[in-house]
Scaffold this motif. Structure first.
Motif, PDB file in Angstrom:
ATOM      1  N   GLU A 187      -1.067 -14.913  -2.876  1.00 51.84           N
ATOM      2  CA  GLU A 187      -0.935 -13.364  -2.926  1.00 51.84           C
ATOM      3  C   GLU A 187      -2.347 -12.797  -3.252  1.00 51.84           C
ATOM      4  O   GLU A 187      -3.332 -13.454  -3.389  1.00 51.84           O
ATOM      5  CB  GLU A 187      -0.191 -13.239  -4.254  1.00 51.84           C
ATOM      6  N   ILE A 188      -2.375 -11.438  -3.383  1.00 56.00           N
ATOM      7  CA  ILE A 188      -3.821 -10.746  -2.885  1.00 56.00           C
ATOM      8  C   ILE A 188      -4.809 -10.900  -4.312  1.00 56.00           C
ATOM      9  O   ILE A 188      -4.119 -10.972  -5.382  1.00 56.00           O
ATOM     10  CB  ILE A 188      -3.593  -9.285  -2.700  1.00 56.00           C
ATOM     11  N   PHE A 189      -6.081 -11.000  -4.181  1.00 59.38           N
ATOM     12  CA  PHE A 189      -6.978 -11.206  -4.981  1.00 59.38           C
ATOM     13  C   PHE A 189      -7.055 -12.282  -5.843  1.00 59.38           C
ATOM     14  O   PHE A 189      -6.838 -12.243  -7.061  1.00 59.38           O
ATOM     15  CB  PHE A 189      -7.136 -10.023  -5.825  1.00 59.38           C
ATOM     16  N   PRO A 190      -6.685 -13.539  -5.429  1.00 62.27           N
ATOM     17  CA  PRO A 190      -6.666 -14.835  -5.993  1.00 62.27           C
ATOM     18  C   PRO A 190      -7.955 -14.940  -6.918  1.00 62.27           C
ATOM     19  O   PRO A 190      -9.342 -14.773  -6.457  1.00 62.27           O
ATOM     20  CB  PRO A 190      -6.254 -15.979  -5.326  1.00 62.27           C
ATOM     21  N   ALA A 191      -7.948 -15.474  -7.993  1.00 61.88           N
ATOM     22  CA  ALA A 191      -9.174 -16.035  -8.728  1.00 61.88           C
ATOM     23  C   ALA A 191      -8.997 -17.069  -9.647  1.00 61.88           C
ATOM     24  O   ALA A 191      -8.060 -17.342 -10.347  1.00 61.88           O
ATOM     25  CB  ALA A 191      -9.619 -14.822  -9.816  1.00 61.88           C
ATOM     26  N   PHE A 192      -9.862 -18.026  -9.776  1.00 62.79           N
ATOM     27  CA  PHE A 192      -9.663 -19.240 -10.485  1.00 62.79           C
ATOM     28  C   PHE A 192     -10.563 -19.182 -11.791  1.00 62.79           C
ATOM     29  O   PHE A 192     -11.697 -18.636 -11.710  1.00 62.79           O
ATOM     30  CB  PHE A 192     -10.402 -20.420  -9.458  1.00 62.79           C
ATOM     31  N   SER A 193     -10.159 -20.001 -12.772  1.00 61.80           N
ATOM     32  CA  SER A 193     -11.203 -20.157 -13.752  1.00 61.80           C
ATOM     33  C   SER A 193     -11.801 -21.314 -13.569  1.00 61.80           C
ATOM     34  O   SER A 193     -11.471 -21.965 -12.842  1.00 61.80           O
ATOM     35  CB  SER A 193      -9.950 -20.336 -15.240  1.00 61.80           C
ATOM     36  N   HIS A 194     -12.882 -21.626 -14.446  1.00 61.25           N
ATOM     37  CA  HIS A 194     -13.596 -22.725 -14.420  1.00 61.25           C
ATOM     38  C   HIS A 194     -12.729 -23.956 -14.214  1.00 61.25           C
ATOM     39  O   HIS A 194     -13.303 -25.293 -13.545  1.00 61.25           O
ATOM     40  CB  HIS A 194     -14.892 -22.920 -15.345  1.00 61.25           C
ATOM     41  N   GLU A 195     -11.615 -24.294 -14.993  1.00 60.13           N
ATOM     42  CA  GLU A 195     -10.990 -25.207 -14.958  1.00 60.13           C
ATOM     43  C   GLU A 195      -9.729 -25.314 -14.108  1.00 60.13           C
ATOM     44  O   GLU A 195      -8.921 -26.230 -14.086  1.00 60.13           O
ATOM     45  CB  GLU A 195     -10.409 -25.346 -16.502  1.00 60.13           C
ATOM     46  N   GLY A 196      -9.811 -24.279 -12.994  1.00 58.29           N
ATOM     47  CA  GLY A 196      -8.743 -24.359 -12.154  1.00 58.29           C
ATOM     48  C   GLY A 196      -7.562 -23.556 -12.248  1.00 58.29           C
ATOM     49  O   GLY A 196      -6.505 -23.723 -11.378  1.00 58.29           O
ATOM     50  N   LYS A 197      -7.457 -22.855 -13.320  1.00 61.82           N
ATOM     51  CA  LYS A 197      -6.149 -21.885 -13.442  1.00 61.82           C
ATOM     52  C   LYS A 197      -6.239 -20.799 -12.668  1.00 61.82           C
ATOM     53  O   LYS A 197      -7.529 -20.390 -12.293  1.00 61.82           O
ATOM     54  CB  LYS A 197      -6.016 -21.427 -15.016  1.00 61.82           C
ATOM     55  N   LEU A 198      -5.253 -20.209 -12.076  1.00 61.14           N
ATOM     56  CA  LEU A 198      -5.037 -19.226 -11.078  1.00 61.14           C
ATOM     57  C   LEU A 198      -4.476 -17.824 -11.491  1.00 61.14           C
ATOM     58  O   LEU A 198      -3.589 -18.088 -12.138  1.00 61.14           O
ATOM     59  CB  LEU A 198      -4.284 -19.866  -9.907  1.00 61.14           C
ATOM     60  N   VAL A 199      -5.001 -16.646 -11.341  1.00 60.58           N
ATOM     61  CA  VAL A 199      -4.322 -15.526 -11.434  1.00 60.58           C
ATOM     62  C   VAL A 199      -4.445 -14.634 -10.144  1.00 60.58           C
ATOM     63  O   VAL A 199      -5.403 -14.650  -9.315  1.00 60.58           O
ATOM     64  CB  VAL A 199      -5.039 -14.866 -12.611  1.00 60.58           C
ATOM     65  N   VAL A 200      -3.361 -14.180  -9.849  1.00 63.60           N
ATOM     66  CA  VAL A 200      -3.129 -13.208  -8.546  1.00 63.60           C
ATOM     67  C   VAL A 200      -2.506 -11.894  -8.859  1.00 63.60           C
ATOM     68  O   VAL A 200      -1.949 -11.694 -10.117  1.00 63.60           O
ATOM     69  CB  VAL A 200      -2.260 -14.168  -7.743  1.00 63.60           C
ATOM     70  N   SER A 201      -2.437 -11.104  -8.071  1.00 64.07           N
ATOM     71  CA  SER A 201      -2.054  -9.820  -8.237  1.00 64.07           C
ATOM     72  C   SER A 201      -0.412 -10.137  -7.444  1.00 64.07           C
ATOM     73  O   SER A 201      -0.487 -10.452  -6.307  1.00 64.07           O
ATOM     74  CB  SER A 201      -2.626  -8.524  -7.429  1.00 64.07           C
ATOM     75  N   ASP A 202       0.625  -9.871  -8.342  1.00 64.95           N
ATOM     76  CA  ASP A 202       1.971 -10.383  -7.751  1.00 64.95           C
ATOM     77  C   ASP A 202       2.470  -9.043  -7.502  1.00 64.95           C
ATOM     78  O   ASP A 202       2.887  -8.234  -8.399  1.00 64.95           O
ATOM     79  CB  ASP A 202       2.382 -11.099  -8.906  1.00 64.95           C
ATOM     80  N   ARG A 203       2.889  -9.067  -6.112  1.00 61.63           N
ATOM     81  CA  ARG A 203       3.892  -7.859  -5.712  1.00 61.63           C
ATOM     82  C   ARG A 203       5.336  -8.070  -5.595  1.00 61.63           C
ATOM     83  O   ARG A 203       5.994  -7.228  -5.113  1.00 61.63           O
ATOM     84  CB  ARG A 203       3.208  -7.591  -4.299  1.00 61.63           C
ATOM     85  N   ALA A 204       5.592  -9.355  -5.840  1.00 62.33           N
ATOM     86  CA  ALA A 204       7.236  -9.622  -5.601  1.00 62.33           C
ATOM     87  C   ALA A 204       8.229  -8.753  -6.639  1.00 62.33           C
ATOM     88  O   ALA A 204       8.007  -8.417  -7.590  1.00 62.33           O
ATOM     89  CB  ALA A 204       7.551 -11.090  -5.922  1.00 62.33           C
ATOM     90  N   GLY A 205       8.984  -7.991  -5.901  1.00 62.78           N
ATOM     91  CA  GLY A 205       9.993  -7.195  -6.375  1.00 62.78           C
ATOM     92  C   GLY A 205       9.552  -5.657  -7.052  1.00 62.78           C
ATOM     93  O   GLY A 205      10.379  -4.870  -7.347  1.00 62.78           O
ATOM     94  N   PHE A 206       8.324  -5.522  -6.361  1.00 58.94           N
ATOM     95  CA  PHE A 206       7.642  -3.991  -6.502  1.00 58.94           C
ATOM     96  C   PHE A 206       7.524  -3.347  -5.422  1.00 58.94           C
ATOM     97  O   PHE A 206       7.734  -4.051  -4.242  1.00 58.94           O
ATOM     98  CB  PHE A 206       6.493  -4.102  -7.071  1.00 58.94           C
ATOM     99  N   GLN A 207       7.376  -2.141  -5.424  1.00 57.67           N
ATOM    100  CA  GLN A 207       7.321  -0.862  -4.092  1.00 57.67           C
ATOM    101  C   GLN A 207       5.509  -1.471  -3.727  1.00 57.67           C
ATOM    102  O   GLN A 207       4.992  -2.321  -4.452  1.00 57.67           O
ATOM    103  CB  GLN A 207       7.512   0.378  -4.592  1.00 57.67           C
ATOM    104  N   ASN A 208       5.301  -0.904  -2.672  1.00 54.65           N
ATOM    105  CA  ASN A 208       4.041  -1.070  -1.971  1.00 54.65           C
ATOM    106  C   ASN A 208       2.788  -0.768  -2.979  1.00 54.65           C
ATOM    107  O   ASN A 208       1.523  -1.559  -3.088  1.00 54.65           O
ATOM    108  CB  ASN A 208       3.864  -0.271  -0.586  1.00 54.65           C
ATOM    109  N   ASN A 209       2.939   0.129  -3.911  1.00 51.06           N
ATOM    110  CA  ASN A 209       1.654   0.661  -4.925  1.00 51.06           C
ATOM    111  C   ASN A 209       1.831   0.250  -6.065  1.00 51.06           C
ATOM    112  O   ASN A 209       1.615   0.708  -7.067  1.00 51.06           O
ATOM    113  CB  ASN A 209       1.381   2.016  -4.683  1.00 51.06           C
ATOM    114  N   GLU A 210       2.686  -1.176  -6.361  1.00 57.19           N
ATOM    115  CA  GLU A 210       2.583  -1.525  -7.644  1.00 57.19           C
ATOM    116  C   GLU A 210       2.702  -3.040  -7.795  1.00 57.19           C
ATOM    117  O   GLU A 210       3.295  -3.878  -6.778  1.00 57.19           O
ATOM    118  CB  GLU A 210       3.956  -1.156  -8.260  1.00 57.19           C
ATOM    119  N   SER A 211       1.990  -3.488  -8.802  1.00 60.13           N
ATOM    120  CA  SER A 211       2.058  -5.003  -8.917  1.00 60.13           C
ATOM    121  C   SER A 211       1.419  -5.504 -10.243  1.00 60.13           C
ATOM    122  O   SER A 211       1.214  -4.688 -11.061  1.00 60.13           O
ATOM    123  CB  SER A 211       0.761  -5.600  -7.705  1.00 60.13           C
ATOM    124  N   ALA A 212       1.879  -6.860 -10.533  1.00 60.77           N
ATOM    125  CA  ALA A 212       1.813  -7.385 -11.978  1.00 60.77           C
ATOM    126  C   ALA A 212       0.375  -8.415 -11.825  1.00 60.77           C
ATOM    127  O   ALA A 212       0.011  -8.800 -10.714  1.00 60.77           O
ATOM    128  CB  ALA A 212       2.922  -7.989 -12.411  1.00 60.77           C
TER     129      ALA A 212
END
Length: 587
Positions: free
Chosen positions: A333-358
């Protein structure tokens, strides 16, 4: 401009390279070929198993269909009999091969390829010897080759001899394309249509005297591939090859593409968008309605082959093809980013309209995903972990034109238990990045009167100005001594670095077009970025839901040297993240 590619360690499928890159891909998640009666009735699948197949056409004797497939990683040319049997691979190259057309005698294949330069040329393959030759070999992109019935000429569309043009008030490219013909041996190049209009997808008349194509304004090549396609008007035109006399075969509303002579008078085409999407004919009759794409009719006009695309959500960490064996590429998913220890955060668009994400946090393998932040009507975008991994900083609000309420920079605890707003006011603020010591955050601001990068102290809220140009996507180096960012200077988007005190500005990319979305390698020696330097891989109006289909992923050293592509395809690749090696993720 032609660019010689530096491709190291070419591979056929993603393997176990030294580096693992997460990236977002905007484009179809699947493509399947269908064959039907000429009007689209009696549709059936061409192949028993789909391998991401598209852009098919018939042989002159009607017995074979050639098409593009990504079933073995890169896009290559295949052929199959019309009953779906006898599947055969015709090209095998890590470069992009597409849009194939067989000669009348069936001995040669003209196709589009990015071999050697990265941008599209028309190549010819001898099917007996399997030798290839570059037919056009010129700056710019060439598309949609079509053999004349006598086998002496090839018609094609091209954006050669044009400069990059941006859509009004935007960063996406327009696509000025004209028609050309060239002799099969490579001599006698001649332009058929004038500049100032888009002209695409040429096909010859049965007597080889006329060429049919679709025509539209250059300005409409941006909305034609996006959400505005239903309002775009194009027409089907033919031109006399000898005299240049034009004839307009259609009128009225609708984005009409992919025309082909079915006999001396009748032309079939696709209404891609408008009042009646589907197959249509110049004699007035309507064919089957639907979202079929790139139809090609058999020489006798009795059958048609086309593709249907799917846009279902790709699974997190799906393997993608890499042109470099040192790099494994996987979807995110868009704009993934890792922590130093390898945890991942992403912008999650599932279930949202085009201009909304979690925002969603998960393990490096995509498991144990948990949403930690969402705001109604806003995009939680471009996040980054704090060095101590307790907080995640991000932007939330409206980022795309037209921008609604101003976006703000916020931070949220990595478990979602607490959030804080860091910026306020009328400026659109976003795309933040932590300093390695966790004491400062760099981010970009935008308004009609103010642009640039700012540095924020999250403890006391003090903001200092770093730059004041049209700058975006800042990323702090692991060593803390440089900030990489994208800037629109000299009428071009390029990647720069600067010291946090505002000195030492250095431009790293210089090719025409968009270079951006730069991120650092964990050791700070390399930068990943996306680039449009290879140009469009196909005619812009033929794309669906892909704003920047010319975007490819690149890697370079932090001084700007050794710029190498990692992708070479017809989709939009961007927002990469470099996975760190750590005990937790096993890399």
């Amino acid at each position: 401009m032609k660019i010689t590619l530096l491709l190291v360690g070419l591979t056929v499928m993603p393997g176990f390279g030294n580096h693992r890159i997460l990236m977002n891909r905007i484009g179809a998640s699947g493509a399947e070929l269908f064959i039907a009666n000429a009007d689209g009735s009696g549709e059936r699948k061409l192949l028993n198993t789909s391998g991401f197949d598209y852009n098919a056409s018939f042989s002159a004797d009607g017995k074979w269909i050639v098409f593009t497939s990504e079933r073995n990683g890169s896009s290559d040319i295949y052929r199959v009999q019309v009953d779906g049997s006898g599947l055969e691979r015709l090209t095998d190259d890590p470069a992009y091969d597409d849009q194939a057309s067989l000669s009348a005698d069936g001995r040669q294949l003209a196709f589009v390829s990015s071999r050697g330069s990265g941008s599209n040329d028309i190549w010819v393959l001898d099917l007996k010897t399997r030798r290839t030759r570059n037919l056009t070999d010129a700056p710019g992109g060439d598309y949609r080759p079509s053999w004349s019935p006598d086998g002496k000429w090839i018609a094609f569309s091209s954006d050669r001899d044009t400069k990059i043009q941006y859509a009004a008030g935007r960063w996406e490219h327009l696509h000025p394309v004209s028609l050309y013909i060239i002799q099969a041996e490579g001599r006698g190049l001649r332009r058929l249509t004038a500049a100032g209009k888009f002209a695409g997808s040429p096909k010859w008349s049965p007597d080889a005297k006329r060429i049919v194509f679709y025509e539209m304004s250059v300005e409409d090549t941006w909305p034609a591939r996006g959400g505005g396609a239903a309002n775009i008007v194009s027409q089907i035109i033919s031109v006399d090859v000898a005299t240049g006399k034009r004839e307009e075969h259609t009128s009225g509303a609708g984005l009409k593409v992919s025309p082909q002579f079915l006999d001396a008078e009748r032309i079939g085409y696709l209404v891609k968008a408008g009042p009646h999407p589907g197959l249509a004919f110049t004699m007035g009759e309507q064919g089957t309605a639907g979202e079929m794409r790139c139809p090609a009719w058999s020489p006798d006009g009795k059958q048609v082959v086309y593709q249907k695309l799917s846009f279902s959500r790709r699974p997190q960490n799906q393997a993608l093809f890499s042109t470099n064996a040192d790099f494994d590429l996987v979807y995110s998913e868009i704009f993934p980013a890792f922590s130093h220890e390898g945890k991942l955060v992403v912008s999650d668009r599932a279930g949202f309209q085009n201009n909304e994400s979690a925002l969603a946090v998960m393990d490096a393998d995509g498991q144990n995903a948990k949403r930690i932040f969402h705001e109604d009507g806003g995009m939680a975008f471009a996040s980054e972990w704090s060095p101590d991994e307790r907080w995640i900083v991000f932007g939330v609000g409206s980022f795309f034109i037209p921008r609604g309420k101003p976006a703000r920079v916020m931070m949220v605890r990595s478990d979602g238990s607490e959030s804080r707003e860091l910026t306020h006011g009328p400026l659109n603020s976003g795309f933040p990045s932590w300093s390695p010591d966790g004491k400062r955050i760099v981010y970009r601001v935008w308004s009609d009167s103010e642009h640039g990068l700012r540095i924020l102290n999250p403890e006391d809220g003090v903001v200092t100005k770093l730059t004041e140009d049209y700058d975006n996507f800042p990323s702090w180096s692991p060593a803390g001594d440089r900030i990489a960012f994208t800037s629109f200077r000299n009428n071009d988007f390029d990647v720069y670095t600067i010291r946090p005190d505002g000195t030492g500005l250095k431009q790293l990319t210089t090719t025409p077009g968009n270079d951006g979305h730069s991120v650092w390698s964990p050791d700070g020696k390399y930068l990943l970025f996306s680039s449009s330097r290879f140009g469009f891989k196909d005619e812009a109006p033929l794309y669906d839901r892909i704003p920047q289909p010319y975007g490819e992923l690149f890697v370079m050293k932090v001084d700007g040297s050794e710029q190498r592509p990692l992708t070479d395809n017809t989709w939009e690749d961007a927002t990469p993240a470099w996975q760190p090696q750590s005990p937790r993720n096993g890399r």
